[in-house]
Structure formats: structure tokens, C-alpha cells
Scaffold this active site. Sequence first.
Site, PDB file in Angstrom:
ATOM      1  N   TYR A   1      -0.209   2.596   8.657  1.00  0.00           N
ATOM      2  CA  TYR A   1      -0.606   1.389   7.935  1.00  0.00           C
ATOM      3  C   TYR A   1       0.535   0.899   7.063  1.00  0.00           C
ATOM      4  O   TYR A   1       1.487   1.630   6.763  1.00  0.00           O
ATOM      5  CB  TYR A   1      -1.874   1.632   7.100  1.00  0.00           C
ATOM      6  CG  TYR A   1      -1.655   2.456   5.839  1.00  0.00           C
ATOM      7  CD1 TYR A   1      -1.302   1.846   4.628  1.00  0.00           C
ATOM      8  CD2 TYR A   1      -1.811   3.835   5.849  1.00  0.00           C
ATOM      9  CE1 TYR A   1      -1.115   2.594   3.478  1.00  0.00           C
ATOM     10  CE2 TYR A   1      -1.632   4.587   4.700  1.00  0.00           C
ATOM     11  CZ  TYR A   1      -1.283   3.960   3.511  1.00  0.00           C
ATOM     12  OH  TYR A   1      -1.085   4.706   2.371  1.00  0.00           O
ATOM     13  N   CYS A   2       0.429  -0.368   6.646  1.00  0.00           N
ATOM     14  CA  CYS A   2       1.401  -0.966   5.728  1.00  0.00           C
ATOM     15  C   CYS A   2       0.684  -2.080   4.961  1.00  0.00           C
ATOM     16  O   CYS A   2      -0.544  -2.119   4.933  1.00  0.00           O
ATOM     17  CB  CYS A   2       2.626  -1.489   6.481  1.00  0.00           C
ATOM     18  SG  CYS A   2       2.237  -2.744   7.728  1.00  0.00           S
ATOM     19  N   THR A   3       1.414  -2.976   4.349  1.00  0.00           N
ATOM     20  CA  THR A   3       0.798  -3.989   3.489  1.00  0.00           C
ATOM     21  C   THR A   3      -0.010  -5.016   4.278  1.00  0.00           C
ATOM     22  O   THR A   3      -1.188  -5.242   4.006  1.00  0.00           O
ATOM     23  CB  THR A   3       1.876  -4.717   2.672  1.00  0.00           C
ATOM     24  OG1 THR A   3       2.638  -3.759   1.938  1.00  0.00           O
ATOM     25  CG2 THR A   3       1.246  -5.698   1.688  1.00  0.00           C
TER      26      THR A   3
ATOM     27  N   ILE B   1      -3.273  -3.289   4.543  1.00  0.00           N
ATOM     28  CA  ILE B   1      -4.103  -3.037   3.362  1.00  0.00           C
ATOM     29  C   ILE B   1      -4.860  -4.297   2.940  1.00  0.00           C
ATOM     30  O   ILE B   1      -6.027  -4.236   2.532  1.00  0.00           O
ATOM     31  CB  ILE B   1      -3.220  -2.547   2.194  1.00  0.00           C
ATOM     32  CG1 ILE B   1      -2.565  -1.216   2.554  1.00  0.00           C
ATOM     33  CG2 ILE B   1      -4.036  -2.407   0.906  1.00  0.00           C
ATOM     34  CD1 ILE B   1      -1.377  -0.866   1.672  1.00  0.00           C
TER      35      ILE B   1
END
Length: 344
Positions: free
Chosen positions: A197-199, A226
Amino acid sequence: MVLHNRVSADLLKKQLAAESFRRVTTSFYQYAKIEDPNLFRDQLYAQLFALGVFGRIYVAHEGINAQVSIPEHNFEAFRSCLYAISFLNGIRLNIAVDDDGKSFWVLKIKVRDKIVADGIEDPTFDMDNKGKYLDARAFNELTEDPDTIVVDMRNHYEYEVGHFEQAIEVPSDTFREQLPMAVDMLQDKKDKNIVMYCTGGIRCEKASAYMLHNGFKNVFHLEGGIIEYTNKAKEQGLPLKFKGKNFVFDDRLGERITEDVISQCHQCGKPSDTHTNCKNDGCHLLFIQCDECAAKYEGCCSTECQSVLHLPEEERAELRKGIDKGQMIFNKSKQRIRRRLNEK
């Protein structure tokens, strides 16, 4: 028409502060083949400038990556503008979770070699072969399995103020360093479920493709990152597995997801998750500072920088000459590469 800004930053910020309407901060990206990035950039600039859009957009042969602020009354026109572009038709727009409307104050669209710097030079690497998307509900369900490995593909300073429960940090401050590090860290976990996952999704999507390229079998990535996860989890009444703050790359430097404060002030050690840049322009270090230390050090990272702050501007300018600040980021995690992983 002029296709770049010619107004001073001070005036632009004053104009932003004087606006009487609300703005909406959103982000989007799309991997796609753009034949002429420079022409695409100029056409897009003209369209978005006319709508009063501010923000930072990168365009490359491999696609587009954007974080923008749109006048609320022009949001539907903005959406229509994007949807009129074939590869952006129906694109998901990640609406900011915690938005003060002041995230950007100018429109900048730049042509780059890649929309996210990855250091990948292997000509056989294929972005079309990427991991499986997980929405918020599927992410929560899959990460209930204790054998699932959750990997944070953001930089250290992002992870420090907020991350998903049980997420493994790849402790670096550049994505291009993280990709080979992640492969090395997980080399003996190739048959496990790996969730990245990332932003907003752009980094973890490329990371999932890179992991598959390096022989991993069961790779997933969080759709919309996110930001989308938080919005959907709240809409659907799902448990929030992300704790703390989500770092964002605009003037806000963070949007609160939960009330948990999981990091400490880098100066006194008290609980704090407020990022700031040192007020000494010759330093500009990105670090975490509590309100008390902000007052004590006047927004500086040290007494040395604080003393520079009180010098006449001419002396400060002289001190700044020839300084290569590089990537000025406080990072205390370099020695913690494998600790969490070995617990799996």
C-alpha cells in the site's frame, strides 16, 4: 496563452487566502502510454488553468500523476475535463480526508521521465502485469490472516506518523531504493500473500508489478491507497486498520485519519505527529516538532538554525550560497530493517 505561472508566490498566497469559495483537494494517477508528453502537458495546463485549478502534476510517457485543488463550483467541470481524455475516462478521484482547502496555491505541470521515480531499467519490466486490487473490505479481510504480509511502500517519514496495523516498513526515503530492498527483505516469503500500500495507489501499484517481475506469486495492492481506503471504510462502517496521520505532499503535510499519535517530537520526545520544515531556509530539514518545541526553537530544528534565523537577510543569503541541501529528512529507522519481518 502563457502556459506557466508568472505571478509571485507571495501574491498567489494572498489571493488564495482571500478566496470566498471552498476548494476540494483530490489526487489521481493513471499508467498509460502518452506519445507526446509535452503537447499533452500544454493542452492540460490551458484547460485546468481556466478552471482555477492549483496543484502539482507530473506527466511522462508512462502516464500522469496529479495532486490538485479545485474550486468547489468547478469540480464537475474539472471531472468532465478529465473524462474527455480517453485514458482518464472514469478515473478514480481520491478526495482528501482532512482538507482545509489550502493545499496548493499555484498550478505546476511538469514533464518527467517517469511519473514516479523507480530506478527500474530492465526493458522487460511490464506495468501491465501488476498485483490484484484490494478494496477496503477485501483489504481488511485478507489482513486478518496472520500469514499475510502487509508492506508499506512509502518513505520512512510517512510511515513514522501513521501506518496500517502490522505493516512492515521498508526504511528508506526514496521509492527507487525501496523496490530492491523490498525484494531482498521478502526473498524467503515468495509464496505468502503480500499486500502493498501507499498514499494514493501509484507507488504500490508499480511495486506490485515489480514484485511479480521478481518471482513473487501472490501479490496484492490497495486500490486508491490510504486515501480511498479511509473514505470507503468510513462510508461502509468498516473498522479502520490505519492508525495515525497520513502524510501528504502539499502544504498540509498530513491529514488525520485517527486520533492516535504514534510518533514523537524529534527534539524533546513528547508524542507528536506534526511535520514541519526548519524555518532556516539554509536548512529546511523536514522533521516532527511539537507545539512547545516550535515555540521554543521558533520553528527551527536546532539552536544553530535558530541563531541563523535572527541574522540580517543579507548574511543569511550569504550563508546559503553553495549549500547543497540534498534530501533533508530526519530518519531514525535505518537499523530496523528486519525486526518486524522476522516476527512473521
